[in-house]
Design a protein around this motif. Structure first.
Motif, PDB file in Angstrom:
ATOM      1  N   ARG A 208       0.572  -1.321  -0.069  1.00  0.00           N
ATOM      2  CA  ARG A 208      -0.186  -0.056  -0.084  1.00  0.00           C
ATOM      3  C   ARG A 208       0.621   1.177   0.005  1.00  0.00           C
ATOM      4  O   ARG A 208       0.370   2.154  -0.111  1.00  0.00           O
TER       5      ARG A 208
ATOM      6  N   ASN B 297     -10.903   5.649  -8.743  1.00  0.00           N
ATOM      7  CA  ASN B 297     -11.430   5.621  -7.272  1.00  0.00           C
ATOM      8  C   ASN B 297     -11.074   4.724  -6.673  1.00  0.00           C
ATOM      9  O   ASN B 297     -10.775   4.375  -5.549  1.00  0.00           O
ATOM     10  N   ALA B 298     -10.884   3.341  -7.126  1.00  0.00           N
ATOM     11  CA  ALA B 298     -10.347   2.192  -6.390  1.00  0.00           C
ATOM     12  C   ALA B 298      -8.931   2.296  -6.269  1.00  0.00           C
ATOM     13  O   ALA B 298      -8.481   1.660  -4.987  1.00  0.00           O
TER      14      ALA B 298
ATOM     15  N   GLU C 267      -8.457   4.490  -3.439  1.00  0.00           N
ATOM     16  CA  GLU C 267      -8.948   3.730  -2.065  1.00  0.00           C
ATOM     17  C   GLU C 267      -7.571   2.749  -1.615  1.00  0.00           C
ATOM     18  O   GLU C 267      -7.554   2.631  -0.409  1.00  0.00           O
ATOM     19  N   ARG C 268      -6.983   2.308  -2.606  1.00  0.00           N
ATOM     20  CA  ARG C 268      -6.014   1.457  -2.323  1.00  0.00           C
ATOM     21  C   ARG C 268      -4.655   1.773  -1.784  1.00  0.00           C
ATOM     22  O   ARG C 268      -4.226   1.345  -0.998  1.00  0.00           O
TER      23      ARG C 268
ATOM     24  N   ASP D 174      -2.208   5.278  -0.522  1.00  0.00           N
ATOM     25  CA  ASP D 174      -2.155   6.745  -0.167  1.00  0.00           C
ATOM     26  C   ASP D 174      -1.495   7.605  -1.162  1.00  0.00           C
ATOM     27  O   ASP D 174      -2.069   8.842  -1.399  1.00  0.00           O
TER      28      ASP D 174
END
Length: 215
Positions: A100, A129-130, A133-134, A136
């Protein structure tokens, strides 16, 4: 830095790979794609794989600092299901494999909109958008018109013809619409600036891309 480039045989990907090889702070470039790039450089490791089959490449993706995702197809003639599989599913298969804290830079498209009526724009927007979210540090580039530089060429014949016709008027077009145009070189340099930690909005248009490229 150790970076991954997906789609390095496409027009944008060729420019991104070139800038990675020129950057003194990039020590390794992992290239993942269906076909070989033909590039011979001690920095480059190539994995030839079907991107629709994650098991063929995911084991190679660990330990990298940034992923530059330059894979893209035209939606012309495609059903939404097929376009989603190539655009959203393949991108997220890669994203879920990475840590991440990786910087993920995604080449999207001007007009992408998760709530839009156009199929391609909706799928691209949902992919953006995905990714946000995944990670930073996930960024979506919406470059508009792209000038191919240093021998980069599009795989799509119609695009090659368009670029050939447009080359003589590019200087005029750039002066008239400076906020809508960028180059393959600028995109590569902007991606590297983001990988180095440059502060930027998550969605970048041509103006923002060109600003980062000068950093």
């Amino acid at each position: 830095m150790r970076v991954i480039v997906f789609g390095a045989t496409g027009m944008v990907g060729q420019g991104v790979l070139r800038e990675c090889l020129l950057a003194p702070d990039v020590s390794e470039v992992l290239v993942v794609g269906r076909t070989p790039t033909g590039v011979t450089d001690p920095k480059v490791t190539e994995v030839i794989a079907d991107l629709a089959q994650p098991a063929e490449y995911t084991a190679f993706l660990q330990g990298f600092d940034a992923c530059f995702f330059c894979v893209g197809v035209s939606s012309a003639g495609m059903t939404e299901e097929d376009y989603r599989r190539v655009t959203y599913t393949m991108t997220m298969d890669v994203a879920r494999t990475l840590r991440r804290d990786v910087t993920f830079v995604y080449v999207s498209g001007q007009g992408a909109d998760a709530g839009g009526r156009r199929m391609w724009a909706r799928v691209k927007g949902e992919t953006e958008n995905a990714l946000f979210e995944r990670f930073d540090r996930a960024f979506a580039l919406r470059p508009g018109f792209i000038r191919a530089m240093h021998g980069a060429t599009s795989k799509t014949r119609s695009y090659r013809v368009l670029y050939m016709i447009g080359t003589p008027i590019w200087p005029v077009f750039s002066r008239l619409f400076p906020r809508m145009v960028t180059t393959t070189e600028a995109i590569g340099r902007a991606m590297l600036a983001l990988a180095r930690g440059a502060k930027a909005p998550r969605i970048l248009y041509a103006t923002g891309i060109n600003r980062l490229a000068r950093m």
